[in-house]
Design a protein around this motif. Structure first.
Motif, PDB file in Angstrom:
ATOM      1  N   LEU A 197       1.238  -0.956   0.296  1.00  0.00           N
ATOM      2  CA  LEU A 197       0.096  -0.029  -0.084  1.00  0.00           C
ATOM      3  C   LEU A 197       0.490   1.299  -0.274  1.00  0.00           C
ATOM      4  CD1 LEU A 197      -2.841   1.321   0.401  1.00  0.00           C
ATOM      5  CD2 LEU A 197      -2.427   1.121   2.798  1.00  0.00           C
ATOM      6  N   HIS A 198       1.645   0.904   0.605  1.00  0.00           N
ATOM      7  CA  HIS A 198       2.831   2.721   0.994  1.00  0.00           C
ATOM      8  C   HIS A 198       3.478   2.622  -0.304  1.00  0.00           C
ATOM      9  CE1 HIS A 198       1.241   1.677   4.833  1.00  0.00           C
ATOM     10  NE2 HIS A 198       1.462   3.273   5.361  1.00  0.00           N
ATOM     11  N   ILE A 199       4.229   1.382  -0.865  1.00  0.00           N
ATOM     12  CA  ILE A 199       5.519   1.829  -1.621  1.00  0.00           C
ATOM     13  C   ILE A 199       4.321   2.284  -2.947  1.00  0.00           C
ATOM     14  CG2 ILE A 199       6.666   0.059  -3.233  1.00  0.00           C
ATOM     15  CD1 ILE A 199       7.389  -1.028  -1.123  1.00  0.00           C
ATOM     16  N   LEU A 200       3.357   1.231  -3.480  1.00  0.00           N
ATOM     17  CA  LEU A 200       2.052   1.788  -4.101  1.00  0.00           C
ATOM     18  C   LEU A 200       2.390   3.059  -4.412  1.00  0.00           C
ATOM     19  CD1 LEU A 200       0.057  -0.941  -5.056  1.00  0.00           C
ATOM     20  CD2 LEU A 200       1.710  -0.233  -6.543  1.00  0.00           C
ATOM     21  N   ALA A 201       1.325   3.876  -3.187  1.00  0.00           N
ATOM     22  CA  ALA A 201       1.030   4.908  -2.829  1.00  0.00           C
ATOM     23  C   ALA A 201       1.773   6.008  -3.401  1.00  0.00           C
ATOM     24  CB  ALA A 201       0.847   5.450  -2.078  1.00  0.00           C
ATOM     25  N   ALA A 202       2.697   5.867  -3.075  1.00  0.00           N
ATOM     26  CA  ALA A 202       5.037   6.882  -3.049  1.00  0.00           C
ATOM     27  C   ALA A 202       4.957   6.554  -5.185  1.00  0.00           C
ATOM     28  CB  ALA A 202       5.538   6.297  -2.377  1.00  0.00           C
ATOM     29  N   TYR A 203       4.324   5.748  -5.364  1.00  0.00           N
ATOM     30  CA  TYR A 203       5.385   5.206  -6.730  1.00  0.00           C
ATOM     31  C   TYR A 203       4.006   6.364  -7.650  1.00  0.00           C
ATOM     32  CZ  TYR A 203       7.286   3.493 -10.994  1.00  0.00           C
ATOM     33  OH  TYR A 203       7.735   3.494 -12.569  1.00  0.00           O
ATOM     34  N   LEU A 204       2.251   6.666  -7.686  1.00  0.00           N
ATOM     35  CA  LEU A 204       1.706   6.391  -8.254  1.00  0.00           C
ATOM     36  C   LEU A 204       1.743   7.696  -8.066  1.00  0.00           C
ATOM     37  CD1 LEU A 204      -0.581   3.706  -8.305  1.00  0.00           C
ATOM     38  CD2 LEU A 204       1.141   4.123 -10.485  1.00  0.00           C
ATOM     39  N   LEU A 205       0.959   8.245  -6.462  1.00  0.00           N
ATOM     40  CA  LEU A 205       1.440   9.495  -6.431  1.00  0.00           C
ATOM     41  C   LEU A 205       2.482  11.065  -6.898  1.00  0.00           C
ATOM     42  CD1 LEU A 205      -0.887   9.340  -2.928  1.00  0.00           C
ATOM     43  CD2 LEU A 205      -1.316  10.017  -5.650  1.00  0.00           C
ATOM     44  N   ASN A 206       3.649   9.901  -6.896  1.00  0.00           N
ATOM     45  CA  ASN A 206       4.554  10.726  -7.048  1.00  0.00           C
ATOM     46  C   ASN A 206       5.420  11.215  -6.397  1.00  0.00           C
ATOM     47  OD1 ASN A 206       4.750  10.758 -10.409  1.00  0.00           O
ATOM     48  ND2 ASN A 206       2.990  12.274 -10.373  1.00  0.00           N
ATOM     49  N   LEU A 207       5.142  10.827  -4.991  1.00  0.00           N
ATOM     50  CA  LEU A 207       6.291  11.325  -3.973  1.00  0.00           C
ATOM     51  C   LEU A 207       6.991  10.059  -3.396  1.00  0.00           C
ATOM     52  CD1 LEU A 207       2.630  11.239  -1.518  1.00  0.00           C
ATOM     53  CD2 LEU A 207       4.113  13.370  -2.274  1.00  0.00           C
ATOM     54  N   THR A 208       7.942   9.901  -4.554  1.00  0.00           N
ATOM     55  CA  THR A 208       9.010   8.283  -4.755  1.00  0.00           C
ATOM     56  C   THR A 208      10.134   9.678  -3.725  1.00  0.00           C
ATOM     57  OG1 THR A 208       9.698   9.808  -7.006  1.00  0.00           O
ATOM     58  CG2 THR A 208       8.583   7.649  -6.790  1.00  0.00           C
ATOM     59  N   ARG A 209      10.344  10.720  -3.406  1.00  0.00           N
ATOM     60  CA  ARG A 209      11.621  10.843  -2.480  1.00  0.00           C
ATOM     61  C   ARG A 209      11.184  10.655  -1.690  1.00  0.00           C
ATOM     62  NH1 ARG A 209      12.945  17.165  -6.135  1.00  0.00           N
ATOM     63  NH2 ARG A 209      13.365  15.664  -8.009  1.00  0.00           N
ATOM     64  N   VAL A 210       9.864  11.625  -1.107  1.00  0.00           N
ATOM     65  CA  VAL A 210      10.126  10.532  -0.259  1.00  0.00           C
ATOM     66  C   VAL A 210       9.976   9.616   0.805  1.00  0.00           C
ATOM     67  CG1 VAL A 210       8.138  11.242   1.909  1.00  0.00           C
ATOM     68  CG2 VAL A 210       8.285  12.911   0.292  1.00  0.00           C
ATOM     69  N   GLY A 211       9.064   8.821  -0.134  1.00  0.00           N
ATOM     70  CA  GLY A 211       8.972   7.593  -0.226  1.00  0.00           C
ATOM     71  C   GLY A 211      10.059   6.654   0.422  1.00  0.00           C
ATOM     72  N   LEU A 212      11.244   6.686  -0.736  1.00  0.00           N
ATOM     73  CA  LEU A 212      12.357   6.670  -0.694  1.00  0.00           C
ATOM     74  C   LEU A 212      12.853   6.764   1.267  1.00  0.00           C
ATOM     75  CD1 LEU A 212      14.634   5.113  -2.581  1.00  0.00           C
ATOM     76  CD2 LEU A 212      15.232   7.309  -3.302  1.00  0.00           C
ATOM     77  N   VAL A 213      13.057   7.877   0.580  1.00  0.00           N
ATOM     78  CA  VAL A 213      13.783   7.948   2.332  1.00  0.00           C
ATOM     79  C   VAL A 213      12.917   6.782   4.057  1.00  0.00           C
ATOM     80  CG1 VAL A 213      14.520   9.877   4.147  1.00  0.00           C
ATOM     81  CG2 VAL A 213      14.733  10.862   1.950  1.00  0.00           C
ATOM     82  N   LEU A 291      -5.416  12.735   2.962  1.00  0.00           N
ATOM     83  CA  LEU A 291      -5.677  11.471   3.035  1.00  0.00           C
ATOM     84  C   LEU A 291      -4.013  10.126   3.382  1.00  0.00           C
ATOM     85  CD1 LEU A 291      -7.294   7.972   2.708  1.00  0.00           C
ATOM     86  CD2 LEU A 291      -6.675   9.061   0.133  1.00  0.00           C
ATOM     87  N   VAL A 292      -3.624  10.862   2.795  1.00  0.00           N
ATOM     88  CA  VAL A 292      -1.245  10.503   2.867  1.00  0.00           C
ATOM     89  C   VAL A 292      -1.210  10.562   4.435  1.00  0.00           C
ATOM     90  CG1 VAL A 292       0.884  10.694   2.191  1.00  0.00           C
ATOM     91  CG2 VAL A 292      -1.187  10.128   0.738  1.00  0.00           C
ATOM     92  N   LEU A 293      -1.602  11.964   5.189  1.00  0.00           N
ATOM     93  CA  LEU A 293      -1.411  11.713   6.593  1.00  0.00           C
ATOM     94  C   LEU A 293      -1.876  10.550   6.916  1.00  0.00           C
ATOM     95  CD1 LEU A 293      -0.506  15.768   6.204  1.00  0.00           C
ATOM     96  CD2 LEU A 293       1.073  14.022   7.001  1.00  0.00           C
ATOM     97  N   PHE A 294      -3.152  10.363   7.312  1.00  0.00           N
ATOM     98  CA  PHE A 294      -3.911   9.796   7.958  1.00  0.00           C
ATOM     99  C   PHE A 294      -3.272   8.403   7.380  1.00  0.00           C
ATOM    100  CE2 PHE A 294      -7.552   7.286   8.314  1.00  0.00           C
ATOM    101  CZ  PHE A 294      -7.747   7.629   9.417  1.00  0.00           C
ATOM    102  N   VAL A 295      -2.960   7.271   6.594  1.00  0.00           N
ATOM    103  CA  VAL A 295      -2.845   6.403   6.210  1.00  0.00           C
ATOM    104  C   VAL A 295      -1.714   5.943   6.462  1.00  0.00           C
ATOM    105  CG1 VAL A 295      -1.892   4.654   4.425  1.00  0.00           C
ATOM    106  CG2 VAL A 295      -3.916   5.994   4.371  1.00  0.00           C
ATOM    107  N   VAL A 296      -0.301   7.579   6.724  1.00  0.00           N
ATOM    108  CA  VAL A 296       0.571   7.308   7.072  1.00  0.00           C
ATOM    109  C   VAL A 296       0.635   6.983   9.158  1.00  0.00           C
ATOM    110  CG1 VAL A 296       3.272   7.506   7.550  1.00  0.00           C
ATOM    111  CG2 VAL A 296       1.768   7.517   5.126  1.00  0.00           C
TER     112      VAL A 296
END
Length: 367
Positions: A197-213, A291-296
């Motif tokens: 869920l988290h990896i797909l969200a970071a990849y599809l929502l173009n939050l790859t930089r934050v997701g990488l860290v 939504l992203v903040l709530f999930v995390v």
């Protein structure tokens, strides 16, 4: 290429046959795709599985640079590297973990946990080193504001896109691997689903930089836990590593929450472009940010709740064990004291003193 010695053959396509030969079957599929590169008519289709797609060449200060974005063709690439992951999983199991298990002679339940921790340790070690290299090479450490500046981060370098594709391949490969397991399937399904869920969200929502860290921090914490569990199975006196991991676990949760609020809650909120645009890949709207903040936040809070509940139950069990030990020691001490205070003890109807001599005293009747 055979991964294990077979003492018994099963009918083709039976359940036992698939369980015993799944790695060999997948290896054959990989060879089939690689052979496709040798022929001109099938080379384009084979490259679709092997090489990341959607590349764009742009000019920069360093010259011509090739960047990538995501699309539906990434599913083929993820599928191919899923097969590669299954093969590597089998190699680690057969040539490393099984040999260690034969020397340790663990029980069935401990053997399952040992294999799980061994596989995850290898994956977390490789992924954490890989993500750290990408973070350092992209300059995210020296310039933390680049995590949210110039959003959306649609165009990715090869190493970033390939990292995300292999991460998806690994966690998708973990789902069919559950078919071969019989214990703790709900627990494993929980954390596999959370990772996807988290990896797909970071990849599809173009939050790859934050997701990488965030992935680097998570993998580093989880590697500490599984290393501690491996050392505990080897020698049950190793408890200090769990204490060190406990501190690191809480710190990881705090850093993750702080970074998410800093990047998504404040950084993206100050961006001028806050309109949903699927063509440009802009998902910077207040509803998606919340939504992203709530999930995390929900995931991190749930992990902390499980952690503290486990620690409290373990502390309660240790206290009960200590109380039981003190009571047993006090009872033994009292029995020894009563024995010493007595004049003697009876043996075969004679009164004997503590040194074992039998003076000529009167003989009493045995009860």
């Amino acid at each position: 290429m055979a991964f294990r010695r077979r003492n018994k053959s099963y009918p083709f396509f039976s359940q036992e046959f698939l369980m015993q030969n799944h790695a060999d079957i997948v290896f054959g599929l990989v060879i089939f795709v690689l052979i496709g590169l040798m022929f001109e008519t099938t080379a384009k289709t084979a490259i679709l599985f092997i090489q990341p797609q959607y590349n764009i060449s742009t000019m920069s200060t360093d010259g011509e640079v090739t960047l990538y974005h995501y699309g539906w063709k990434d599913c083929a690439t993820v599928l191919f590297y899923l097969c590669i992951t299954i093969i590597l999983h089998t190699v680690v199991q057969e040539y490393v973990l099984d040999k260690v298990n034969r020397r340790l002679h663990l029980s069935k339940s401990k053997n399952t946990k040992f294999n799980e921790s061994g596989q995850l340790c290898v994956f977390y070690l490789v992924s954490s080193l890989w993500s750290l290299y990408v973070i350092a090479s992209e300059g995210y450490i020296l310039h933390p504001s680049s995590l949210w500046e110039n959003y959306p981060h649609v165009h990715l370098r090869f190493q970033v896109k390939f990292f995300y594709l292999t991460q998806l391949a690994y966690w998708f490969h973990a789902l069919p691997e559950l078919y071969f397991q019989k214990e703790e399937i709900p627990r494993q399904l929980q954390y596999i689903s959370l990772y996807l869920l988290h990896i797909l969200a970071a990849y599809l929502l173009n939050l790859t930089r934050v997701g990488l860290v965030l992935l680097f921090l998570q993998y580093l914490s989880e590697m500490g836990f599984h290393l501690s569990r491996l050392f505990y199975f080897i020698d049950e006196n190793h408890h200090k590593m769990f204490e060190m991991w406990s501190v690191g676990f809480v710190l990881t949760r705090m850093i993750t929450l702080t970074l998410m609020f800093l990047a998504v809650g404040f950084g993206l909120a100050r961006s001028e472009n806050q309109v949903l645009d699927l063509e440009t890949g802009n998902f910077n709207t207040i509803s998606i940010r919340l939504l992203v903040l709530f999930v995390v936040c929900f995931t991190q809070s749930w992990l902390l709740w499980k952690f503290f509940r486990f620690q409290l139950s373990r502390t309660r069990e240790l206290r009960l064990e200590q109380v039981a030990r003190k009571r047993a020691a006090a009872k033994q001490q009292m029995q020894r004291t009563l024995k010493r205070d007595s004049v003697g003890h009876h043996e075969n109807g004679l009164i004997k003193v503590e040194n074992g001599t039998s003076p000529r005293l009167k003989k009493i009747k045995a009860p």
